[in-house]
Structure formats: C-alpha cells, structure tokens
Write a protein that holds these residues in place. Structure first.
Motif: not given
Length: 264
Positions: A44-58
């Motif tokens: 799923w694309p990052e989409t404001p106001g919907k599902w919440m995708k979080y990232f890290e930098t290894p």
C-alpha cells in the motif's frame, strides 16, 4: 479463522509464564493466505489519513526501509475478521478473565538488517487511556529464530509491577543486564499470547529474510473501546512519515508511542 480450545495445561502455562505459545493452530493454506495479506499491507502506498506506515534506517545504511504498518483493519476486511473473530475472542476471555476488545494492531516487518527492539514492558506504553492491563497476540508470519531477531522473554513479573525504567521508558540497562532472557523461536503460523507486564525484547535481523509478525493488542471490554482515540492521538503526536512536518522533532512528542522501537 482460528478454532482452538484452550486446555487446562494451556491455562496453567499462561498462569505460570505470563505467555502462551500455540504451535501452528491452523493449516498451511491459512498461513500462506496470512502471508499474502501482509504482502498487501506492505504494498500500500503511504497515504495521509489512512493506514500508518513507519520506517527505520538500519545501521550502516543511508536508506530507510519499512519497519511497521498500523491502523489497517478498516481497510483490510480479512484481517479485521481474523483479529476480531470468535475464536480469538474466546481465547482472550479465558486468559483475561473477562471479554476483550481490540486496542490496536500492527505488523512489525524487521526486514534484513532491521534493528531490534529494546527491552521493555508494554504496560507503560498503554497507560494513556487509563488502562492497566492488556494482552498482545503475536502471529508469526515468517519463521523466527535467534539469527533474524525472534522475541525474547524474561521471567514473569507480577501484574501491575513496573520495573525501573531508563529515560526513554525502556527497562533500565543495569536491571536488564541482571535479568535472564530466553529466545522464543516460532514457525510461521505460530501464535504467542503475552500480557503487558512480562519484559521482552528482540535483536536485529542478521539474516537475508524478513521476520514479519503481527502484534495485536487487546484490552478489557470493561475499560471501553478506545482504538479510534488511540490512533487519532498517535497520529497527532507521532505521525507516519507522509504526514510529518519538515523540521519538527517528533521524538519530543512521541512519548509512549515509540517505546523501544527503531522507528525515528
């Protein structure tokens, strides 16, 4: 859907350990379906106001990678049905001593190189709505082991007891070093239930394969349904990347919403 009746031995293990492992309580086809659902969330694309995708930098990398997806059941009906199905709720009622309701849901991806999660208890992170007790259901999407950073448990802690904490809310480092830790490897499809007081942690993923797992948390029904409020507040103080305002340091407002996580 999950069809499993807890035995007396299961209930005794839960009482003694504060966690319970159910080994592959469903079929191969259902596990493959679960994997496909998680693949869908990742796509799923990052989409404001919907599902919440979080990232890290290894460590050692300059590129971010997916760490977590949250707040997705209203956009994915099969997962909504699974996480709220009668079979799951019956197990939770037995373990909790009363009916349960969904508090929050997430998938931790821990892709190759992904960092571990610092030693912590969940309870300090879940106090924002006046709750004192939760149970989390971990569903392994992939096999987990010491190499790819499986869950590690410490000895049980009495309910409502919080261990000494570091400034970030994780377990005090000296106290952590004094505790014994046991890896809890799983196979894809295994389920682990654990309460919000047992200390746990995980190491980084040193393998070439992901270690994906759902972590789904439930509260006592008598404490009310607050999932929508939880995500509304989290979105305001620790939003996903696509909703962040440039220049704002969200580490100052995240509070318990980023306890022990590699997300930045």
């Amino acid at each position: 859907m999950l069809h499993y009746a807890l035995s007396d031995e299961d209930l005794e293990a839960w009482k003694e350990n504060q966690f319970l492992v159910l080994k592959t309580p469903w079929g191969r086809d259902e596990v493959d379906e679960l994997k496909s659902w998680v693949d869908t969330l990742a796509s799923w694309p990052e989409t404001p106001g919907k599902w919440m995708k979080y990232f890290e930098t290894p460590p050692g990398s300059s590129s971010k990678q997916l760490c977590r997806v949250e707040n997705f059941i209203q956009y994915h009906d099969p997962l909504n049905q699974l996480l709220n199905c009668t079979g799951v709720m019956n197990i939770l009622e037995k373990l909790m001593g009363e009916p349960a309701v969904l508090f929050k849901e997430k998938v931790n991806f821990k892709l190759p190189g992904g960092a571990g999660f610092s030693a912590h208890q969940d309870a300090p992170a879940f106090v924002s709505f006046g709750h004192r007790y939760h149970i989390t259901m971990l569903i392994s999407v992939d096999d987990s082991n010491a190499e790819n950073g499986c869950l590690e448990m410490s000895a049980p802690i009495p309910i409502y007891e919080t261990l000494p904490q570091a400034e970030d809310g994780t377990i005090d480092r000296e106290r952590e070093a004094q505790m014994s830790w046991t890896p809890l490897p799983t196979q894809a499809g295994d389920i682990v239930f654990f309460d919000s007081y047992i200390p746990h942690r995980s190491q980084s993923n040193q393998s070439q394969s992901p270690r994906r797992a759902l972590y789904v948390t439930y509260n006592r029904a008598s404490d009310g349904r607050v999932r929508d409020d939880y995500y509304a507040h989290k979105r305001s103080v620790f939003p996903p990347d696509c909703e962040r305002v440039p220049g704002v340091d969200y580490s100052k407002t995240a509070g318990p919403y980023n306890l022990g996580n590699p997300i930045r």
